[in-house]
Design a protein around this motif. Structure first.
Motif, mmCIF file in Angstrom:
data_model
loop_
_atom_site.group_PDB
_atom_site.id
_atom_site.type_symbol
_atom_site.label_atom_id
_atom_site.label_comp_id
_atom_site.label_asym_id
_atom_site.label_seq_id
_atom_site.Cartn_x
_atom_site.Cartn_y
_atom_site.Cartn_z
ATOM 1 N N ASP A 22 -28.380 29.664 -11.925
ATOM 2 C CA ASP A 22 -28.892 28.952 -10.729
ATOM 3 C C ASP A 22 -28.169 27.615 -10.514
ATOM 4 N N PHE A 23 -26.879 27.608 -10.820
ATOM 5 C CA PHE A 23 -26.076 26.375 -10.675
ATOM 6 C C PHE A 23 -25.815 26.085 -9.189
ATOM 7 N N SER A 24 -26.115 24.872 -8.763
ATOM 8 C CA SER A 24 -25.861 24.467 -7.375
ATOM 9 C C SER A 24 -24.457 23.867 -7.278
ATOM 10 N N GLU A 25 -23.487 24.705 -6.982
ATOM 11 C CA GLU A 25 -22.101 24.240 -6.925
ATOM 12 C C GLU A 25 -21.889 23.225 -5.792
ATOM 13 N N ALA A 26 -22.565 23.439 -4.670
ATOM 14 C CA ALA A 26 -22.398 22.530 -3.518
ATOM 15 C C ALA A 26 -22.838 21.118 -3.881
ATOM 16 N N THR A 27 -23.989 21.013 -4.589
ATOM 17 C CA THR A 27 -24.496 19.694 -4.982
ATOM 18 C C THR A 27 -23.560 19.023 -5.982
ATOM 19 N N ALA A 28 -23.103 19.804 -6.978
ATOM 20 C CA ALA A 28 -22.205 19.253 -7.988
ATOM 21 C C ALA A 28 -20.872 18.833 -7.380
ATOM 22 N N THR A 29 -20.383 19.626 -6.439
ATOM 23 C CA THR A 29 -19.109 19.292 -5.782
ATOM 24 C C THR A 29 -19.230 18.009 -4.976
ATOM 25 N N ALA A 30 -20.321 17.890 -4.222
ATOM 26 C CA ALA A 30 -20.524 16.687 -3.409
ATOM 27 C C ALA A 30 -20.627 15.448 -4.282
ATOM 28 N N MET A 31 -21.362 15.580 -5.405
ATOM 29 C CA MET A 31 -21.531 14.437 -6.303
ATOM 30 C C MET A 31 -20.208 14.039 -6.959
ATOM 31 N N SER A 32 -19.467 15.021 -7.451
ATOM 32 C CA SER A 32 -18.196 14.711 -8.118
ATOM 33 C C SER A 32 -17.146 14.214 -7.123
ATOM 34 N N ASP A 33 -17.211 14.697 -5.876
ATOM 35 C CA ASP A 33 -16.289 14.177 -4.844
ATOM 36 C C ASP A 33 -16.499 12.678 -4.644
ATOM 37 N N LYS A 34 -17.761 12.251 -4.631
ATOM 38 C CA LYS A 34 -18.066 10.831 -4.463
ATOM 39 C C LYS A 34 -17.543 10.018 -5.649
ATOM 40 N N ILE A 35 -17.685 10.590 -6.853
ATOM 41 C CA ILE A 35 -17.187 9.899 -8.048
ATOM 42 C C ILE A 35 -15.669 9.753 -7.994
ATOM 43 N N ILE A 36 -14.969 10.836 -7.595
ATOM 44 C CA ILE A 36 -13.503 10.796 -7.469
ATOM 45 C C ILE A 36 -13.079 9.747 -6.454
ATOM 46 N N THR A 87 0.830 -1.207 0.000
ATOM 47 C CA THR A 87 0.000 0.000 0.000
ATOM 48 C C THR A 87 0.862 1.252 0.000
ATOM 49 N N ARG A 88 1.924 1.241 0.780
ATOM 50 C CA ARG A 88 2.831 2.401 0.822
ATOM 51 C C ARG A 88 3.461 2.648 -0.545
ATOM 52 N N LYS A 89 3.649 1.574 -1.280
ATOM 53 C CA LYS A 89 4.303 1.723 -2.573
ATOM 54 C C LYS A 89 3.419 2.460 -3.569
ATOM 55 N N PHE A 90 2.126 2.114 -3.594
ATOM 56 C CA PHE A 90 1.268 2.751 -4.583
ATOM 57 C C PHE A 90 0.473 3.935 -4.033
ATOM 58 N N ALA A 91 0.583 4.205 -2.721
ATOM 59 C CA ALA A 91 -0.157 5.319 -2.137
ATOM 60 C C ALA A 91 0.146 6.656 -2.820
ATOM 61 N N PRO A 92 1.419 6.964 -3.163
ATOM 62 C CA PRO A 92 1.687 8.234 -3.861
ATOM 63 C C PRO A 92 0.989 8.322 -5.218
ATOM 64 N N THR A 93 0.858 7.178 -5.910
ATOM 65 C CA THR A 93 0.179 7.172 -7.202
ATOM 66 C C THR A 93 -1.296 7.517 -7.027
ATOM 67 N N VAL A 94 -1.927 6.880 -6.046
ATOM 68 C CA VAL A 94 -3.347 7.147 -5.781
ATOM 69 C C VAL A 94 -3.536 8.612 -5.368
ATOM 70 N N LYS A 95 -2.619 9.103 -4.547
ATOM 71 C CA LYS A 95 -2.700 10.503 -4.103
ATOM 72 C C LYS A 95 -2.558 11.463 -5.289
ATOM 73 N N ALA A 96 -1.599 11.152 -6.184
ATOM 74 C CA ALA A 96 -1.384 12.002 -7.362
ATOM 75 C C ALA A 96 -2.588 11.936 -8.313
ATOM 76 N N LEU A 97 -3.172 10.733 -8.452
ATOM 77 C CA LEU A 97 -4.356 10.579 -9.289
ATOM 78 C C LEU A 97 -5.517 11.401 -8.736
ATOM 79 N N LYS A 98 -5.703 11.327 -7.421
ATOM 80 C CA LYS A 98 -6.784 12.088 -6.802
ATOM 81 C C LYS A 98 -6.588 13.585 -7.019
ATOM 82 N N ALA A 99 -5.343 14.044 -6.914
ATOM 83 C CA ALA A 99 -5.042 15.467 -7.139
ATOM 84 C C ALA A 99 -5.356 15.863 -8.579
ATOM 85 N N ARG A 100 -5.023 14.974 -9.550
ATOM 86 C CA ARG A 100 -5.305 15.266 -10.946
ATOM 87 C C ARG A 100 -6.819 15.324 -11.191
#
Length: 416
Positions: A366-380, A335-348
Motif C-alpha cells: 500500500d505504498f503511496s508513490e505519488a506522496t513519496a515522489t512529491a515529498m522527495s521532489d520538494k527535498i531535492i 549563475t550561468r557558470k554554475f548552472a550546469p553544476t546545479v543541473k547535474a546535481l539535480k539529475a544525480r
C-alpha cells in the motif's frame, strides 16, 4: 572573467578619435560590404561570436576569439590599413575590461561629444546584422541588451544628453556662431548619409534658412530628404556651379577618396567648408584658396562650451547606473557558470530518488508513490536551491565549490 567556451575569450579591439586622427580612422573605416565580409569570414578564423561598430569617430570589433590579434587581422584584411598602423593607435581589451569599454561606448561616455547617443543606434544595427548571421551567443546577447538598457536609463534619468548631442548639431552651432546673417546665406549640403541627414534637419530647425540645396550622387536619395523639408535638389553634375553660388558647403558623403578639391571651386567670395566625412572628403588643397575656410569634424568636436562642461557633472550619475547594470550582468554570468553544476546535481539526486522509491515500493505494501515522489521532489528542490545560493555568494571561491560538489556527488564533468 567567465568564459562560455574555455578556448575563447571576449575581446574588444578598436581605435577611436582619442589616439587616431581622421586620416588613420579613414584607413580602418568599414563599409557595409566590408562588414558583411568580416562577419561571413569570422568563423573561418575561429571566431564564435562577433559584432562590428564603424562610425566617423571609431571602428571596433567585439567578439569571442582565440586571441585579440585574430580580430585585428580580420579587421585589417577588410580595410585599407596595416596591422602595424592599427596597433600603433589601437586598444585591445579582454574580459571585464572589454565589457566595461562597451558600456562606456554604448552610453555615450566615450563619445567625442560627451552624451552623444547616436552610437547606441549603430550598436543595435551591428547586433541585428550579427544575429541574423547567427554570430551572437547568449553572453553577447545579454551584454548588448544590458548596454542598451543602461543607455536608455542614462538618457532618461540624467541630463548628460542635454544640448548638442551630435557632430551634426555641433556643425550647425559652428556655422551659426561664425556666419553673419545666416538666414540669408546659401547653404549647400553634399551627401545624404546619416550625418548629412542629421545636419540637414538641424540646419532647417535652427537657422530658419530657406536657401538650402542638396546634392547627392544618387539623386533619388536627395529627393526623398528634400521632400521632407521642402528643400531644393540639384544634379551631381551641377556641383561646381552650385559651389560657386554657395556661402557654406557641408560635405558628408561616404566616398573613400576626396570628392571636393580646389579645382572645382571657382568662387572668390568667402566660402566656409565643413567636412563631416570619414575618410576626409575634402582635399587639403582647398586651403590654398584665400577665400576658403576648411573645418573638419575633429575640430568641431573639440568645442568645449558651457553645455559640454555642464554635462560632465552628470558623469558620476551615469557611472552609477552603469555599475548597477554591470553588477546585474555579472550576477547573471555567475549563475550561468554554475548552472550546469546545479543541473547535474539535480539529475544525480533524481537518480537517487528513483532508486529509493523502487526499493520502498518492493518492501512496503500500500505504498503511496505519488506522496513519496512529491515529498522527495520538494527535498531535492530545497537542496539544489541551497547549493545555488551558496555558489551565487561564494565570493571568489565558486570554482573550488563546484569542484567539491562535483567530487562529492560524482557528477558527470561533461555536464558541468
Amino acid at each position: 572573467m567567465i568564459l562560455l567556451k574555455r578556448e575563447q575569450q571576449f575581446y574588444a579591439i578598436g581605435l577611436s578619435y582619442k589616439k587616431a586622427d581622421a586620416t588613420t580612422r579613414g584607413h580602418f573605416a568599414i563599409s557595409e560590404t566590408a562588414q558583411a565580409a568580416i562577419l561571413n569570414g569570422a568563423r573561418d578564423e575561429g571566431v564564435t561570436a562577433l559584432t562590428v561598430i564603424s562610425t566617423c569617430n571609431r571602428t571596433e570589433l567585439y567578439g569571442f576569439a582565440p586571441d585579440a590579434i585574430t580580430l585585428v587581422k580580420i579587421l585589417c584584411e577588410h580595410t585599407h590599413g596595416t596591422i602595424e598602423e592599427f596597433l600603433d593607435v589601437a586598444y585591445l581589451h579582454k574580459g571585464d575590461e572589454a565589457i566595461a569599454h562597451l558600456f562606456k561606448v554604448g552610453t555615450g561616455l566615450d563619445s567625442q561629444i560627451l552624451g552623444d547617443f547616436e552610437i547606441i543606434g549603430q550598436l543595435k544595427i551591428g547586433f541585428k546584422r550579427s544575429k541574423k548571421l547567427q554570430l551572437i551567443n547568449p553572453f553577447m546577447e545579454r551584454l548588448v541588451n544590458a548596454v542598451i538598457q543602461a543607455s536608455k536609463r542614462i538618457k532618461n534619468e540624467t541630463e548628460i544628453s542635454s544640448g548638442a548631442t551630435s557632430v551634426s548639431f555641433a556643425a550647425v552651432q559652428y556655422i551659426m556662431a561664425r556666419v553673419p546673417y545666416m538666414s540669408e546665406k546659401n547653404i549647400l549640403l553634399f551627401g545624404t548619409g546619416k550625418i548629412g541627414r542629421n545636419t540637414c534637419e538641424n540646419l532647417v530647425k535652427h537657422t530658419k534658412n530657406e536657401h538650402i540645396t542638396l546634392i547627392n550622387r544618387t539623386k533619388e536619395k536627395a529627393d526623398k530628404i528634400a521632400g521632407k523639408f521642402n528643400l531644393l535638389v540639384k544634379e551631381y553634375a551641377q556641383i561646381e556651379s552650385e559651389i560657386a553660388q554657395t556661402d557654406v558647403l557641408v560635405v558628408a558623403t561616404g566616398a573613400q577618396k576626396p570628392t571636393v578639391s580646389k579645382e572645382i571651386i571657382h568662387s572668390k567670395k568667402p566660402l566656409l567648408i565643413l567636412d563631416l566625412s570619414i575618410p576626409k572628403n575634402v582635399s587639403n588643397d582647398v586651403e590654398e584658396l584665400e577665400n576658403v575656410t576648411l573645418i573638419h569634424l575633429d575640430q568641431l568636436s573639440k568645442m568645449t562650451d558651457a553645455t559640454l562642461k555642464r554635462r560632465q557633472g552628470y558623469i558620476p550619475q551615469a557611472e552609477a547606473i552603469i555599475k548597477e547594470i554591470t553588477d546585474e550582468f555579472n550576477a547573471w554570468l555567475q549563475t550561468r557558470k554554475f548552472a550546469p553544476t546545479v543541473k547535474a546535481l539535480k539529475a544525480r539526486l533524481k537518480e537517487v530518488q528513483a532508486a529509493e522509491l523502487e526499493n520502498v515500493r518492493k518492501k512496503t505494501p500500500d505504498f503511496s508513490e505519488a506522496t513519496a515522489t512529491a515529498m522527495s521532489d520538494k527535498i531535492i528542490q530545497k537542496i539544489t536551491n541551497q547549493v545555488a545560493h551558496h555558489l551565487r555568494h561564494a565570493n571568489g571561491e565558486t570554482e573550488e565549490s563546484i569542484a567539491l560538489i562535483s567530487t562529492i556527488f560524482q557528477l558527470d564533468q561533461h555536464n558541468v
